[in-house]
Design a protein around this motif. Structure first.
Motif, PDB file in Angstrom:
ATOM      1  N   GLN A  41     -10.948  12.982   7.727  1.00  0.00           N
ATOM      2  CA  GLN A  41      -9.706  13.766   7.717  1.00  0.00           C
ATOM      3  C   GLN A  41      -8.831  13.353   6.542  1.00  0.00           C
ATOM      4  O   GLN A  41      -8.292  14.190   5.831  1.00  0.00           O
ATOM      5  N   ILE A  42      -8.768  12.010   6.402  1.00  0.00           N
ATOM      6  CA  ILE A  42      -7.934  11.487   5.314  1.00  0.00           C
ATOM      7  C   ILE A  42      -8.418  12.034   3.977  1.00  0.00           C
ATOM      8  O   ILE A  42      -7.651  12.519   3.164  1.00  0.00           O
ATOM      9  N   GLU A  43      -9.747  11.936   3.838  1.00  0.00           N
ATOM     10  CA  GLU A  43     -10.288  12.438   2.574  1.00  0.00           C
ATOM     11  C   GLU A  43     -10.000  13.912   2.399  1.00  0.00           C
ATOM     12  O   GLU A  43      -9.710  14.381   1.309  1.00  0.00           O
ATOM     13  N   ASN A  44     -10.128  14.594   3.555  1.00  0.00           N
ATOM     14  CA  ASN A  44      -9.857  16.027   3.483  1.00  0.00           C
ATOM     15  C   ASN A  44      -8.414  16.297   3.095  1.00  0.00           C
ATOM     16  O   ASN A  44      -8.126  17.119   2.246  1.00  0.00           O
ATOM     17  N   LYS A  45      -7.509  15.563   3.765  1.00  0.00           N
ATOM     18  CA  LYS A  45      -6.088  15.815   3.508  1.00  0.00           C
ATOM     19  C   LYS A  45      -5.654  15.324   2.140  1.00  0.00           C
ATOM     20  O   LYS A  45      -4.658  15.784   1.596  1.00  0.00           O
ATOM     21  N   GLY A  46      -6.417  14.372   1.624  1.00  0.00           N
ATOM     22  CA  GLY A  46      -6.007  13.801   0.353  1.00  0.00           C
ATOM     23  C   GLY A  46      -5.641  12.366   0.562  1.00  0.00           C
ATOM     24  O   GLY A  46      -6.337  11.483   0.127  1.00  0.00           O
ATOM     25  N   GLU A  47      -4.574  12.100   1.269  1.00  0.00           N
ATOM     26  CA  GLU A  47      -4.210  10.711   1.525  1.00  0.00           C
ATOM     27  C   GLU A  47      -3.328  10.665   2.763  1.00  0.00           C
ATOM     28  O   GLU A  47      -2.616  11.621   3.070  1.00  0.00           O
ATOM     29  N   ILE A  48      -3.397   9.519   3.405  1.00  0.00           N
ATOM     30  CA  ILE A  48      -2.501   9.324   4.551  1.00  0.00           C
ATOM     31  C   ILE A  48      -1.615   8.144   4.222  1.00  0.00           C
ATOM     32  O   ILE A  48      -2.087   7.064   3.873  1.00  0.00           O
ATOM     33  N   LEU A  49      -0.355   8.379   4.240  1.00  0.00           N
ATOM     34  CA  LEU A  49       0.580   7.321   3.899  1.00  0.00           C
ATOM     35  C   LEU A  49       0.850   6.478   5.131  1.00  0.00           C
ATOM     36  O   LEU A  49       0.817   7.006   6.253  1.00  0.00           O
ATOM     37  N   PRO A  50       1.083   5.174   4.962  1.00  0.00           N
ATOM     38  CA  PRO A  50       1.404   4.342   6.119  1.00  0.00           C
ATOM     39  C   PRO A  50       2.601   4.884   6.881  1.00  0.00           C
ATOM     40  O   PRO A  50       2.681   4.743   8.102  1.00  0.00           O
ATOM     41  N   SER A  51       3.494   5.515   6.167  1.00  0.00           N
ATOM     42  CA  SER A  51       4.686   6.007   6.843  1.00  0.00           C
ATOM     43  C   SER A  51       4.381   7.163   7.777  1.00  0.00           C
ATOM     44  O   SER A  51       5.206   7.540   8.594  1.00  0.00           O
ATOM     45  N   MET A  52       3.181   7.734   7.643  1.00  0.00           N
ATOM     46  CA  MET A  52       2.841   8.840   8.534  1.00  0.00           C
ATOM     47  C   MET A  52       2.293   8.343   9.872  1.00  0.00           C
ATOM     48  O   MET A  52       2.165   9.111  10.815  1.00  0.00           O
ATOM     49  N   ILE A  53       1.941   7.062   9.936  1.00  0.00           N
ATOM     50  CA  ILE A  53       1.432   6.497  11.197  1.00  0.00           C
ATOM     51  C   ILE A  53       2.609   6.211  12.102  1.00  0.00           C
ATOM     52  O   ILE A  53       3.607   5.634  11.667  1.00  0.00           O
ATOM     53  N   LYS A  54       2.457   6.585  13.353  1.00  0.00           N
ATOM     54  CA  LYS A  54       3.617   6.476  14.229  1.00  0.00           C
ATOM     55  C   LYS A  54       3.693   5.115  14.919  1.00  0.00           C
ATOM     56  O   LYS A  54       4.773   4.633  15.215  1.00  0.00           O
ATOM     57  N   ASN A  55       2.554   4.523  15.178  1.00  0.00           N
ATOM     58  CA  ASN A  55       2.548   3.210  15.813  1.00  0.00           C
ATOM     59  C   ASN A  55       3.010   2.162  14.812  1.00  0.00           C
ATOM     60  O   ASN A  55       2.427   2.011  13.748  1.00  0.00           O
ATOM     61  N   LYS A  56       4.001   1.394  15.225  1.00  0.00           N
ATOM     62  CA  LYS A  56       4.609   0.493  14.243  1.00  0.00           C
ATOM     63  C   LYS A  56       3.659  -0.633  13.839  1.00  0.00           C
ATOM     64  O   LYS A  56       3.539  -0.974  12.672  1.00  0.00           O
ATOM     65  N   GLU A  57       2.971  -1.194  14.851  1.00  0.00           N
ATOM     66  CA  GLU A  57       2.074  -2.311  14.559  1.00  0.00           C
ATOM     67  C   GLU A  57       0.994  -1.883  13.581  1.00  0.00           C
ATOM     68  O   GLU A  57       0.716  -2.548  12.587  1.00  0.00           O
ATOM     69  N   LYS A  58       0.421  -0.746  13.911  1.00  0.00           N
ATOM     70  CA  LYS A  58      -0.661  -0.214  13.083  1.00  0.00           C
ATOM     71  C   LYS A  58      -0.123   0.064  11.674  1.00  0.00           C
ATOM     72  O   LYS A  58      -0.772  -0.249  10.673  1.00  0.00           O
ATOM     73  N   ARG A  59       1.063   0.633  11.670  1.00  0.00           N
ATOM     74  CA  ARG A  59       1.650   1.017  10.389  1.00  0.00           C
ATOM     75  C   ARG A  59       1.854  -0.199   9.483  1.00  0.00           C
ATOM     76  O   ARG A  59       1.445  -0.211   8.340  1.00  0.00           O
ATOM     77  N   SER A  60       2.422  -1.247  10.088  1.00  0.00           N
ATOM     78  CA  SER A  60       2.704  -2.415   9.256  1.00  0.00           C
ATOM     79  C   SER A  60       1.398  -3.061   8.812  1.00  0.00           C
ATOM     80  O   SER A  60       1.292  -3.560   7.682  1.00  0.00           O
ATOM     81  N   GLU A  61       0.410  -3.002   9.696  1.00  0.00           N
ATOM     82  CA  GLU A  61      -0.892  -3.573   9.331  1.00  0.00           C
ATOM     83  C   GLU A  61      -1.479  -2.836   8.132  1.00  0.00           C
ATOM     84  O   GLU A  61      -1.895  -3.440   7.146  1.00  0.00           O
ATOM     85  N   VAL A  62      -1.485  -1.518   8.266  1.00  0.00           N
ATOM     86  CA  VAL A  62      -2.059  -0.710   7.178  1.00  0.00           C
ATOM     87  C   VAL A  62      -1.276  -0.921   5.886  1.00  0.00           C
ATOM     88  O   VAL A  62      -1.855  -1.065   4.806  1.00  0.00           O
ATOM     89  N   HIS A  63       0.006  -0.987   6.061  1.00  0.00           N
ATOM     90  CA  HIS A  63       0.847  -1.151   4.876  1.00  0.00           C
ATOM     91  C   HIS A  63       0.580  -2.477   4.185  1.00  0.00           C
ATOM     92  O   HIS A  63       0.460  -2.547   2.957  1.00  0.00           O
ATOM     93  N   ALA A  64       0.467  -3.551   5.013  1.00  0.00           N
ATOM     94  CA  ALA A  64       0.218  -4.869   4.445  1.00  0.00           C
ATOM     95  C   ALA A  64      -1.111  -4.880   3.706  1.00  0.00           C
ATOM     96  O   ALA A  64      -1.231  -5.433   2.607  1.00  0.00           O
ATOM     97  N   LYS A  65      -2.100  -4.229   4.321  1.00  0.00           N
ATOM     98  CA  LYS A  65      -3.424  -4.179   3.713  1.00  0.00           C
ATOM     99  C   LYS A  65      -3.354  -3.478   2.356  1.00  0.00           C
ATOM    100  O   LYS A  65      -3.891  -3.942   1.350  1.00  0.00           O
TER     101      LYS A  65
END
Lengths: 455, 365
Positions: free
Chosen positions: B36-60
């Protein structure tokens, strides 16, 4: 990429404008192409010389043999051809009284488009007014050869004011009346036929604190082309005033605009809108029937506006001033169409309306041309001017656009187009609603109107 | 029990299987997401609603970026080194992008081959002084109320600008002062405006009919607050004007130029700098000295001597050393008025308006 905001300038319709600057240069700006053309400087006439600073300019805007008069700081008045910039003749406006030309600079200049019957053909009449109020009207025989000396047919000189400095002068559409005003000089109207003062304004009363603002007019114009009775004037104390000669000597409407002196006032063709520009570069259009601000022209303009010109055909105005830009604006949307940087402090801008986009320049009248042709041409023009066919059309268009915006005013504006005196009435209505008039004067005014209607 | 155990085992196995399935399921889901991500182009960390997940992805993501950057720098350095070793031309150094070198295109920037500009210069109000027909003479005054830092600043200005005279403001109108100064053959007036005992504005008026520039004054540092400051001599200073590029800047530069004499005493080795950067004009006042030293030890000491490096002799090294003296402040243009001071009836050549501030990359000087 860095995010840069560019002002999207839609470009302007094909037009040709002539600008004058502080170094005495005359620059011609042309825009080619149907719509969205970018105007460019195509020609530059004259050599840079600060002593030849242009102080006033006037154009006869006709198909055959157009003329352009330019008054310089040195007191010389040059008449050029606006097509190729050839100098036709030169007149000196320097007095023998011993005043230096710098002290008594020309402030107002007007070339008469209509030819007076008593004048011989192939001549042009020129009205000039200096700071000290020395006004002269000359009729000048246009020399046959470009370098030939001009012979002055007849000239009349009179003084407009005893004291004070004239800073604005204007000739009305029928070219029978002229107005003058300035520092310490109330607006006065002169009949040019017999050089007689027919009306003088009266300064407004003291304000509630008993403070009297000294008279200082900085810009003035006639409100409509074929009515010499309505005058719009801007003062140094940032007031815009509407005078009605037929009503009273004090202003009918007066309101403030921003905080710097009004430096330029120009009228629209529709007979009620005026454009005002002030000392800090604000440009706005105002409906003079109500004295309400229609809107401001926004476009990062930061230098004092010295001159505003309305294009006779397109809904475009040009403004220029100390920020050395000429800006073209759409009248209706008040959007900046384009801006041209001209490097010097600009003093004046005029439109040359007979500009063909095809690059076919209007023929330069060779000196041997029949004078009758010009005369007949001007006659035709006169007829056109007297028959307000075009104007009515324009008005109707305006109405159409206004219908969408304001339905309230619709009826009123229709009245205007139907009746010639409707404008008067409308103005009087507003006057009644505004508290400026006292009841006594109102009755006077209505009498005047009755007289007008009767006549 | 046995059955139970079996059961338990069975359950455990079941659970295991289920978990495996779940894992597979999750994996599949992830794959799907990725697709999906590839299809959409990119998924920004800010689009993730779960905070824990978001911060994890962002840190990565941030970590990855850091690694990439380090790798890039390493590769660049290696390439440069190799080029040096091989004696080749090193790859061109990349220039960082700043808001100055990505400045919006400005047609008013002065060009050196513009004859109209020079004709305009000859005709403007400053040409008399700049052609040395008159000697600059400056009147310095203040606003009506003035205390503490104001007078101190003025006394330092007096030491910076030669032929400057301080006049008490009293209760005179500025227009009257302009008249008076015209009569006394002054060529400019400087008004220091003080608010809350702190100088906050500077007004420079050219005389007799020159323009009036109104500056905001900020970051004022007096001489005694500058560490290791020097004391200026009474020589006529040299003047450095930097980066006044546009037509307006040119005019401001010329206005500042008329404050100083046009024939500096180079013996005095005094230099006054007006440096324009992003429409802020920085004022500095220095003494300089050229020193010739043989040893290399001074290199570290004289950080500011970079300019002198070019003039390196075979053994001797000429160093330019600077010592700051005099006030330090920053100016920002608010308005430039045509003619002398007249707030009510004046015509402005340039006024700062808020509608101009729509881009950070647009500069007027």
């Amino acid at each position: 990429m860095p995010r840069t905001t560019t002002l999207e300038c839609p470009g302007c319709p094909p037009l040709r404008a002539v600008t004058f600057d502080a170094l005495g240069l005359i620059k011609v700006i042309e825009a080619h192409g149907k719509q969205g053309a970018v105007p460019k400087v195509v020609e530059r006439w004259g050599e840079p010389d600060s002593s030849k600073c242009v102080v006033a300019a006037s154009i006869i805007d006709r198909k055959i043999d157009p003329l352009l008069a330019v008054a310089r700081k040195t007191g010389m008045i040059e008449v050029l051809s606006p097509i190729n910039g050839d100098r036709r003749f030169m007149v000196s406006n320097v007095d023998d009284a011993g005043l230096r030309p710098e002290e008594d600079a020309v402030v107002g200049l007007h070339l008469f488009a209509t030819q007076k019957s008593d004048l011989t053909s192939r001549s042009c009449a020129l009205l000039s007014c200096t700071t000290k109020g020395n006004t002269s009207m000359r009729s000048i025989q246009v020399p046959d050869s470009p370098e030939g000396s001009a012979s002055i047919g007849s000239s009349r000189t009179w003084s407009v004011c005893a004291s004070g400095n004239i800073s604005c002068s204007k000739v009305d559409g029928s070219e029978n009346y002229a107005l003058f005003g300035g520092k310490g000089v109330e607006v006065n109207v002169w009949d040019l036929e017999n050089c007689a003062k027919i009306w003088t304004a009266k300064s407004p009363p003291k304000n509630s604190l008993g403070i009297f603002t000294p008279t200082w007019f900085t810009a003035a114009t006639f409100l409509s082309k074929d009515d010499h009775r309505k005058i719009v004037a801007g003062t140094n104390s940032h007031q815009v005033r509407l005078y009605d000669i037929s009503a009273q000597r004090r202003p009918v409407i007066s309101f403030d605009f921003r905080e710097t002196p009004i430096k330029a006032v120009a009228e629209d063709l529709n007979g009620y809108t005026v454009y005002i520009g002030n000392g800090s570069g604000d440009l706005a259009s105002v409906d003079m029937r109500t004295g309400k601000l229609l809107g401001c022209f926004l476009g990062k303009c930061s230098g004092s506006i010295r001159s505003i010109a309305r294009h006779p055909d397109f809904p475009v105005i040009a403004s220029c001033g100390l920020d050395s830009y000429v800006r073209f604006w759409d009248v209706k949307t008040r959007q900046l169409l384009s801006a041209v940087f001209l490097k010097q402090h600009l003093t004046n801008v005029v439109f040359d309306s007979n500009f063909d986009d095809e690059g076919v320049k209007p023929s330069v009248a060779d000196p041997s041309l029949d004078a009758e042709q010009i005369a007949s041409e001007t006659e035709i023009r006169d007829k056109e001017e007297t028959l307000p066919v075009k104007r009515k059309k324009a008005l109707k268009k305006d109405e159409a656009s206004k219908k969408k915006k304001a339905t309230n005013e619709n009826e009123a504006s229709k009245e205007v187009s139907i009746e010639n005196d409707g404008l008067n009435k409308k103005a009087s209505k507003e006057n009644k609603s505004s508290k400026m008039l006292k009841s006594k004067k109102r009755s006077k005014r209505s009498k005047h109107e009755a007289l007008n209607n009767a006549s | 029990m046995g059955e139970k155990r079996k059961k338990n085992r069975g359950e455990a196995a079941d659970r295991f299987e289920r978990e495996n399935e779940n894992g597979e399921y999750e994996n599949e889901q992830r794959k799907k997401q990725k697709k999906q991500i590839e299809n959409k182009g990119e998924i920004l960390p800010s689009m993730i609603k779960n905070k824990e997940k978001r911060s994890e992805v962002h840190a990565k993501l941030k970590h990855q970026k850091k690694l990439d950057k380090r790798k890039k720098i390493k590769a660049r350095d290696a390439a440069e080194k190799r080029a040096l070793e091989l004696g080749e031309e090193p790859p061109p150094k990349s220039v960082p992008r700043t808001i100055e070198n990505t400045r919006e295109f400005d047609e008013t920037v002065c060009k050196p081959d513009d004859e109209e500009l020079f004709a305009g210069n000859d005709a403007d109000e400053f040409s008399g002084i700049l052609k040395r027909e008159h000697i600059p003479k400056v009147l310095i005054t203040t606003c009506r109320f003035n205390s503490t830092r104001g007078p101190a600043f003025i006394s330092e200005l007096l030491s910076v600008i030669p032929n400057a005279h301080y006049y008490k403001r009293g209760t005179y109108d500025l227009k009257k002062i302009v008249e008076y100064a015209n009569k006394k053959d002054f060529t400019s007036i400087i008004v220091v405006h003080t608010n809350r005992r702190e100088p906050d504005a500077l007004l420079i008026i050219g005389l007799p009919d020159g323009p009036t520039a109104h500056f905001k004054l900020s970051k004022l540092l007096l001489r005694k607050d500058i560490k290791n400051h020097g004391n200026p001599t009474s020589h006529k200073p040299e003047l450095v004007l930097n980066n006044f590029t546009t037509r307006l800047g040119h005019r401001i530069g010329r206005l500042i130029q008329t404050l100083f004499p046009q024939d500096p005493n180079f013996r005095g080795r005094r230099v006054v700098t007006f440096h324009n950067q992003r429409d802020f004009i920085f004022f500095r006042h220095h003494r300089y000295i050229f020193e010739s030293k043989e040893s290399k030890q001074n290199d570290a000491e004289s950080k500011k001597a970079k300019d002198a490096k070019a003039e390196k002799a075979s053994q001797e090294k000429v160093l330019a050393r600077l010592q700051e003296c005099g006030p330090r402040f920053t100016l920002k243009l608010i308005s430039l008025q045509n003619g002398t001071f007249d707030t009510k009836g004046g015509e402005y050549e340039w006024v700062h308006k808020p509608e101009m501030d729509t881009s950070r990359r647009r500069f007027f000087l």
